[in-house]
Design a protein around this motif. Structure first.
Motif, PDB file in Angstrom:
ATOM      1  N   ASP A 128      -7.994   5.202   0.880  1.00  0.00           N
ATOM      2  CA  ASP A 128      -6.870   6.779   0.661  1.00  0.00           C
ATOM      3  C   ASP A 128      -6.452   7.017   1.766  1.00  0.00           C
ATOM      4  OD1 ASP A 128      -8.969   7.930   1.571  1.00  0.00           O
ATOM      5  OD2 ASP A 128      -9.117   9.426   0.165  1.00  0.00           O
ATOM      6  N   SER A 129      -6.360   6.282   2.634  1.00  0.00           N
ATOM      7  CA  SER A 129      -5.898   6.925   4.271  1.00  0.00           C
ATOM      8  C   SER A 129      -4.947   5.926   5.074  1.00  0.00           C
ATOM      9  CB  SER A 129      -6.939   7.134   5.303  1.00  0.00           C
ATOM     10  OG  SER A 129      -6.063   7.374   6.353  1.00  0.00           O
ATOM     11  N   VAL A 130      -3.484   6.159   5.331  1.00  0.00           N
ATOM     12  CA  VAL A 130      -2.950   4.878   5.552  1.00  0.00           C
ATOM     13  C   VAL A 130      -3.274   4.266   7.521  1.00  0.00           C
ATOM     14  CG1 VAL A 130      -0.902   3.757   6.863  1.00  0.00           C
ATOM     15  CG2 VAL A 130      -0.814   5.562   4.399  1.00  0.00           C
ATOM     16  N   MET A 131      -3.862   4.911   7.611  1.00  0.00           N
ATOM     17  CA  MET A 131      -4.526   4.442   9.101  1.00  0.00           C
ATOM     18  C   MET A 131      -6.092   3.646   9.120  1.00  0.00           C
ATOM     19  SD  MET A 131      -2.614   5.409  11.226  1.00  0.00           S
ATOM     20  CE  MET A 131      -2.897   4.605  12.909  1.00  0.00           C
ATOM     21  N   TYR A 160       0.853  -1.026   0.471  1.00  0.00           N
ATOM     22  CA  TYR A 160       0.251   0.140  -0.140  1.00  0.00           C
ATOM     23  C   TYR A 160       0.720   1.065  -0.185  1.00  0.00           C
ATOM     24  CZ  TYR A 160      -3.620   3.057   1.423  1.00  0.00           C
ATOM     25  OH  TYR A 160      -4.415   4.650   1.324  1.00  0.00           O
ATOM     26  N   ARG A 161       2.068   1.522   1.021  1.00  0.00           N
ATOM     27  CA  ARG A 161       3.012   2.707   0.774  1.00  0.00           C
ATOM     28  C   ARG A 161       3.817   2.796  -0.135  1.00  0.00           C
ATOM     29  NH1 ARG A 161       3.086   4.130   5.872  1.00  0.00           N
ATOM     30  NH2 ARG A 161       2.718   3.284   7.347  1.00  0.00           N
ATOM     31  N   THR A 162       3.588   1.511  -0.860  1.00  0.00           N
ATOM     32  CA  THR A 162       5.022   1.570  -2.672  1.00  0.00           C
ATOM     33  C   THR A 162       2.984   2.023  -3.705  1.00  0.00           C
ATOM     34  OG1 THR A 162       5.979  -0.225  -1.659  1.00  0.00           O
ATOM     35  CG2 THR A 162       5.539   0.603  -4.218  1.00  0.00           C
ATOM     36  N   LEU A 163       2.142   2.117  -3.620  1.00  0.00           N
ATOM     37  CA  LEU A 163       1.642   2.654  -4.502  1.00  0.00           C
ATOM     38  C   LEU A 163       1.260   3.747  -4.135  1.00  0.00           C
ATOM     39  CD1 LEU A 163      -0.761  -0.709  -5.232  1.00  0.00           C
ATOM     40  CD2 LEU A 163       1.218   0.028  -6.764  1.00  0.00           C
ATOM     41  N   HIS A 164       1.601   3.755  -2.745  1.00  0.00           N
ATOM     42  CA  HIS A 164       0.847   6.044  -2.719  1.00  0.00           C
ATOM     43  C   HIS A 164       2.018   6.750  -2.268  1.00  0.00           C
ATOM     44  CE1 HIS A 164      -2.685   3.859  -2.573  1.00  0.00           C
ATOM     45  NE2 HIS A 164      -3.469   4.858  -2.142  1.00  0.00           N
ATOM     46  N   SER A 165       3.360   5.808  -3.083  1.00  0.00           N
ATOM     47  CA  SER A 165       4.275   6.682  -2.998  1.00  0.00           C
ATOM     48  C   SER A 165       4.848   7.181  -1.973  1.00  0.00           C
ATOM     49  CB  SER A 165       4.505   7.864  -3.799  1.00  0.00           C
ATOM     50  OG  SER A 165       4.090   7.440  -5.029  1.00  0.00           O
ATOM     51  N   VAL A 166       4.978   5.866  -0.611  1.00  0.00           N
ATOM     52  CA  VAL A 166       5.710   6.574   0.469  1.00  0.00           C
ATOM     53  C   VAL A 166       6.961   5.484   1.152  1.00  0.00           C
ATOM     54  CG1 VAL A 166       3.626   8.399   0.982  1.00  0.00           C
ATOM     55  CG2 VAL A 166       3.545   5.631   1.243  1.00  0.00           C
ATOM     56  N   TYR A 224      13.385   1.177  -4.982  1.00  0.00           N
ATOM     57  CA  TYR A 224      13.824   0.232  -5.074  1.00  0.00           C
ATOM     58  C   TYR A 224      12.376  -0.395  -4.959  1.00  0.00           C
ATOM     59  CZ  TYR A 224      14.517  -0.744  -0.020  1.00  0.00           C
ATOM     60  OH  TYR A 224      14.459  -0.879   1.239  1.00  0.00           O
ATOM     61  N   LEU A 225      11.267  -0.987  -4.021  1.00  0.00           N
ATOM     62  CA  LEU A 225      10.152  -0.993  -4.127  1.00  0.00           C
ATOM     63  C   LEU A 225       8.960  -0.834  -5.208  1.00  0.00           C
ATOM     64  CD1 LEU A 225       9.593  -1.712  -0.355  1.00  0.00           C
ATOM     65  CD2 LEU A 225      10.393  -3.580  -1.695  1.00  0.00           C
ATOM     66  N   SER A 226       8.876   0.377  -5.225  1.00  0.00           N
ATOM     67  CA  SER A 226       7.937   1.051  -6.423  1.00  0.00           C
ATOM     68  C   SER A 226       8.305   0.509  -7.459  1.00  0.00           C
ATOM     69  CB  SER A 226       8.376   2.358  -6.838  1.00  0.00           C
ATOM     70  OG  SER A 226       8.105   3.172  -5.190  1.00  0.00           O
TER      71      SER A 226
END
Length: 348
Positions: free
Chosen positions: A329-332, A263-269, A273-275
């Motif tokens: 759309d929110s990480v939490m 999820y973080r990778t797809l949202h550019s956070v 190298y993971l993206s």
């Protein structure tokens, strides 16, 4: 693949300066200052600039490592890891690893630092029949070969089974059991989370490469921790206890960590190298799956290695989620809904 793990002891060489005065009343600490002292070189101990200046100090060394095209490296604080991979016919490439290490040693000597030979370790990842050939061509580095090495808290072995890492969890649990009669329930829970749960969760995305037997052993650790905390008999059924404590089983804790990373990778956070490993699914024809937020699952040749790599596991787990969860759309909020989803999946 041959990996050279080189640890450098630089702390004593980098620390300089004086400590501030002892402050006995914490509420008045802001009124006190240490005496001023000019420094010709070095960094005051505890300075907030320490990490930044340390990185600047090592920048020439990183440029030196980059000059070896076949060598990959990772740096964390004063720990440097060198990697070189090759096919068996190219075993002569190991000479580059030795040359790189010699250059590192010379650079350290020129900057008043010393390579710590006691912390220098080599581990070889290769088919068993090729290991003697690799060892023969390692030269002086062969004396540093270890059966397992510790990397940022995770113990690796040549077969990547992580069995040694799993055994440490049982050790701490046995010690905690001895303390259980003399601590309160809340204190026992805190100790279990600090010494057991943290080990089940730390870098647990690596557990995708574990065998089913090793995963069952880890699950046994969690089950034993649940029985200890709830004061149930060691042979009692663990599933109701995990539900009572709202603990995800080990397998689903691993999935939770990987999906959160995805999820973080797809949202550019997440690191690039993971993206680079994840590709969005775009079918050649206009299908209903076009706007489902799916990822491409690459074809792999080795089930025990390729299918357990992040590039393969992450898309499979992500695509298995319901669309409503993938669209959060929110990480939490995603974390909360994901845990609820996996909890229901684990316990029906």
């Amino acid at each position: 693949m041959t990996v050279c793990n080189v640890s450098l002891a630089l702390g004593a060489a980098m620390a300089a300066g004086s400590r501030g005065e002892n402050i006995h009343h914490q509420e008045n600490w802001i009124k006190f200052r240490s005496s001023v002292s000019s420094l010709a070189y070095g960094v005051p101990q505890g300075s907030v600039l320490g990490p930044l200046l340390f990185l600047l100090y090592l920048l020439p060394l990183l440029q030196l490592l980059s000059s070896f095209s076949d060598i990959s490296y990772h740096c964390y604080a004063d720990d440097i890891q060198l990697y070189i991979s090759f096919r068996p016919p190219d075993v002569s490439k190991l000479q580059i690893l030795q040359s790189c290490l010699d250059s590192v040693r010379d650079w350290l000597a020129g900057n008043y630092l010393q390579l710590n030979a006691d912390k220098t370790e080599v581990i070889v990842f290769a088919p068993e029949k090729f290991v003697p050939l690799v060892v023969k061509n390692l030269g002086p580095l062969a004396s540093y070969i270890k059966s397992s090495v510790r990397n940022l808290g995770v113990t690796f072995d040549p077969a990547l089974t992580l069995d040694t890492h799993v055994k440490s969890c049982f050790y701490h649990l046995r010690n905690i059991a001895k303390l259980s009669p003399i601590v309160s329930h809340s204190e026992l829970e805190m100790i279990i989370h600090a010494f057991v749960s943290s080990r089940l969760d730390y870098c647990n995305s690596l557990f995708t490469c574990l065998s089913n037997a090793s995963l069952e052993r880890l699950q046994g650790v969690q089950n034993a921790a649940a029985r200890l905390l709830t004061k149930h008999h060691k042979h009692s059924y663990a599933t109701p206890l995990l539900i009572q404590l709202h603990w995800l089983p080990v397998k689903f804790r691993v999935q939770f960590k990987i999906i959160i990373m995805t999820y973080r990778t797809l949202h550019s956070v997440a690191p690039t190298y993971l993206s680079d490993l994840l590709l969005s699914y775009h079918p050649s024809k206009s299908l209903r799956s076009c706007d489902q937020g799916l990822l491409v699952v690459p074809h792999t040749r080795l089930k025990t290695k390729g299918d357990r790599a992040f590039v393969s596991v992450a898309p499979r787990l992500w695509n298995s989620l319901p669309l409503s969860l993938r669209s959060v759309d929110s990480v939490m909020s995603f974390k909360k809904q994901l845990k609820t989803y996996l909890f229901k999946l684990a316990f029906g």
